[in-house]
Write a protein that holds these residues in place. Structure first.
Motif, short mmCIF file in Angstrom:
data_model
loop_
_atom_site.label_atom_id
_atom_site.label_comp_id
_atom_site.label_asym_id
_atom_site.label_seq_id
_atom_site.Cartn_x
_atom_site.Cartn_y
_atom_site.Cartn_z
N GLN A 214 -0.32 -17.84 13.66
CA GLN A 214 1.09 -18.10 13.98
C GLN A 214 1.67 -19.20 13.11
O GLN A 214 2.83 -19.13 12.68
CB GLN A 214 1.22 -18.46 15.46
N TYR A 215 0.85 -20.24 12.86
CA TYR A 215 1.30 -21.35 12.01
C TYR A 215 1.59 -20.86 10.60
O TYR A 215 2.63 -21.21 10.01
CB TYR A 215 0.22 -22.43 12.00
N GLU A 216 0.69 -20.04 10.06
CA GLU A 216 0.90 -19.53 8.70
C GLU A 216 2.11 -18.60 8.65
O GLU A 216 2.86 -18.61 7.66
CB GLU A 216 -0.37 -18.78 8.25
N GLU A 217 2.31 -17.80 9.71
CA GLU A 217 3.48 -16.93 9.75
C GLU A 217 4.77 -17.75 9.80
O GLU A 217 5.76 -17.40 9.17
CB GLU A 217 3.39 -16.00 10.96
N GLN A 218 4.73 -18.85 10.58
CA GLN A 218 5.91 -19.72 10.68
C GLN A 218 6.22 -20.37 9.34
O GLN A 218 7.38 -20.47 8.93
CB GLN A 218 5.68 -20.79 11.76
N LEU A 219 5.15 -20.84 8.65
CA LEU A 219 5.35 -21.44 7.32
C LEU A 219 5.96 -20.42 6.36
O LEU A 219 6.88 -20.74 5.59
CB LEU A 219 4.02 -21.94 6.77
N LYS A 220 5.45 -19.19 6.43
CA LYS A 220 5.95 -18.13 5.56
C LYS A 220 7.41 -17.83 5.88
O LYS A 220 8.24 -17.67 4.96
CB LYS A 220 5.09 -16.89 5.73
N LYS A 221 7.73 -17.79 7.17
CA LYS A 221 9.11 -17.52 7.59
C LYS A 221 10.06 -18.62 7.12
O LYS A 221 11.15 -18.35 6.61
CB LYS A 221 9.16 -17.39 9.11
N GLU A 222 9.63 -19.88 7.30
CA GLU A 222 10.48 -21.00 6.88
C GLU A 222 10.67 -21.00 5.37
O GLU A 222 11.77 -21.31 4.88
CB GLU A 222 9.84 -22.32 7.33
N GLN A 223 9.60 -20.65 4.63
CA GLN A 223 9.71 -20.58 3.18
C GLN A 223 10.71 -19.50 2.77
O GLN A 223 11.53 -19.70 1.87
CB GLN A 223 8.33 -20.31 2.57
N GLN A 224 10.63 -18.34 3.45
CA GLN A 224 11.56 -17.25 3.15
C GLN A 224 13.00 -17.66 3.47
O GLN A 224 13.92 -17.32 2.72
CB GLN A 224 11.16 -16.01 3.94
N GLU A 225 13.17 -18.38 4.59
CA GLU A 225 14.52 -18.83 4.96
C GLU A 225 15.08 -19.81 3.94
O GLU A 225 16.26 -19.76 3.58
CB GLU A 225 14.48 -19.47 6.35
N ARG A 226 14.19 -20.72 3.46
CA ARG A 226 14.65 -21.68 2.44
C ARG A 226 15.02 -20.96 1.15
O ARG A 226 16.04 -21.28 0.51
CB ARG A 226 13.56 -22.71 2.17
N GLU A 227 14.20 -19.97 0.78
CA GLU A 227 14.50 -19.23 -0.45
C GLU A 227 15.78 -18.43 -0.30
O GLU A 227 16.58 -18.34 -1.25
CB GLU A 227 13.31 -18.30 -0.77
N GLU A 228 15.99 -17.85 0.89
CA GLU A 228 17.22 -17.07 1.13
C GLU A 228 18.44 -17.98 1.09
O GLU A 228 19.48 -17.64 0.51
CB GLU A 228 17.10 -16.37 2.49
N LYS A 229 18.30 -19.16 1.71
CA LYS A 229 19.41 -20.12 1.72
C LYS A 229 19.75 -20.57 0.31
O LYS A 229 20.92 -20.65 -0.08
CB LYS A 229 19.01 -21.32 2.58
N GLN A 230 18.70 -20.84 -0.47
CA GLN A 230 18.91 -21.28 -1.86
C GLN A 230 19.56 -20.17 -2.68
O GLN A 230 20.45 -20.42 -3.49
CB GLN A 230 17.57 -21.69 -2.47
N ARG A 231 19.12 -18.92 -2.43
CA ARG A 231 19.68 -17.80 -3.17
C ARG A 231 21.16 -17.62 -2.87
O ARG A 231 21.97 -17.36 -3.77
CB ARG A 231 18.90 -16.52 -2.83
N ILE A 232 21.50 -17.76 -1.58
CA ILE A 232 22.89 -17.61 -1.17
C ILE A 232 23.75 -18.71 -1.78
O ILE A 232 24.87 -18.46 -2.26
CB ILE A 232 22.99 -17.60 0.36
N GLU A 233 23.21 -19.95 -1.75
CA GLU A 233 23.97 -21.06 -2.33
C GLU A 233 24.21 -20.85 -3.82
O GLU A 233 25.31 -21.12 -4.32
CB GLU A 233 23.21 -22.37 -2.09
#
Length: 388
Positions: A255-274
């Motif tokens: 679950q911890y690794e999945e959460q890290l992966k999810k947060e990384q994806q969210e950061r990348e998505e946010k950066q892409r949108i910006e």
């Protein structure tokens, strides 16, 4: 059984062979002490062999003589009517030796075969044997019932080999089957461990087999068991606890690794949108999926000035849920040393910024809750506070 002469005579040790059932029932014995005794005294008690020079009694003496390199060995030849008689004498000759529970169960298995064969011979061509058992009740005689006969046989052989009752024998059988499978697969370590556990507790060893944890017992528990610091029941309980803890840890890690992966994806998505928004003209129309919420949304409610009864109850329920957290937030220590220590646990500025974003969102939620409750009357009904 007939004696082929009462006197023993010596025969070449290579001319005799062990009975195949002996190793199957008793396994490999430690014959070092016996070999030393034979070497010191020079005395070898004669072995019993059949007419084909197969050993019926004296397998340990035979192995000790092989170890010592003795060429001639004394024997007494016995003639047997059939293999069943041979096996019965073999078992009787080993009746008073020290045996493990595993060996006792192996003996019982052979005795059951012998007794069943004797029962068939006793029945012969009798016509008064019932085909089916009558219903069980106090007034019914079941002596001729096959199931009753089978139950009696188990009790007889269990008592004969020193296991007490047929029920005890039945509990031990699946454990011995597991030991045999382990030995056949070459896993002698677990086979010996389970055999020793069976000697200590039949019910405990059966539990190890039923829970399928024999091979999973940690080395620390095995060592404590060998030193008599843990019972079989304790080994079983502690092993199951350790396996469950390991499973929980693996799930938490996943679950911890999945959460890290999810947060990384969210950061990348946010950066892409910006980055995408920077390239768009000022008057460009942004797709809904790239829009930021126009209004903050708390507990699924965006309009706190026109709450329904259902929304009011939901908001109050969540507020109570977070009451303790709000209190803990209020008493946090924020002196300089505490803040510096807090910042030391993060690797870089990016991690600190992420944490600050989380804290800022929490503060905004708390402020919204505060503003809402400023507009709640004493009777519990919300109203609009013009000052807020």
């Amino acid at each position: 059984m007939q004696d082929c002469g009462f006197e023993s005579f010596k025969i070449g040790i290579t001319e005799i062979s062990p009975h195949p059932k002996n190793a199957e029932i008793y396994g490999e014995d430690d014959i070092q002490e016996l070999a030393a005794k034979i070497k010191n005294t020079g005395y070898i008690k004669p072995l019993y062999v059949n007419q084909d020079h197969v050993i019926i009694s004296g397998h340990r003496r035979y192995k000790a003589c092989l170890l010592l390199g003795i060429k001639q060995i004394p024997v007494v030849v016995k003639r047997f009517e059939n293999e069943q008689e041979e096996l019965e004498i073999l078992l009787l000759e080993n009746m008073y030796r020290d045996k493990t529970t595993e060996q006792k169960v192996n003996e019982a298995r052979e005795w059951e075969i012998i007794e069943k064969e004797k029962a068939k011979q006793r029945q012969g061509t009798r016509t008064d044997i019932v085909d089916k058992c009558p219903p069980s009740n106090k007034n019914t005689v079941r002596d001729n019932c096959p199931q009753a006969e089978q139950g009696k046989t188990r009790d007889i052989v269990a008592k004969r080999v020193g296991l007490g009752s047929g029920k005890t024998l039945e509990r031990a059988k699946p454990v011995v089957e597991k030991i045999s499978k382990l030995r056949e697969s070459g896993d002698t370590e677990n086979a010996e461990f389970l055999s020793k556990a069976l000697d200590k507790s039949i019910s405990g060893a059966k539990k190890l087999v039923e829970d399928n944890i024999v091979e999973k017992v940690p080395k620390a528990y095995r060592d404590m068991f060998k030193e008599d610091n843990l019972s079989v029941s304790d080994v079983c309980t502690f092993t199951k606890g350790a396996l469950e803890a390991k499973k929980r840890n693996e799930e938490n890690q996943r679950q911890y690794e999945e959460q890290l992966k999810k947060e990384q994806q969210e950061r990348e998505e946010k950066q892409r949108i910006e980055e995408l928004q920077k390239t768009l003209p000022e008057n460009a129309v942004v797709l809904d999926k790239f829009r930021k919420p126009a209004e903050p949304c708390i507990f699924g409610i965006t309009d706190f000035n026109n709450l329904t009864e259902e929304q009011y109850g939901k908001c109050l329920k969540h507020a109570k849920k977070y009451e303790d957290r709000i209190y803990k937030t209020a008493i946090l220590d924020v002196d300089l040393d505490c803040l510096q220590a807090w910042s030391c646990i993060y690797e870089n500025q990016e991690e600190i910024n992420d944490k600050l974003d989380t804290i800022n969102m929490a503060l905004q939620n708390l402020i919204a809750i505060q503003n809402y409750f400023k507009g709640v009357k004493k009777n519990g009904k919300p109203h609009i506070d013009e000052k807020s």
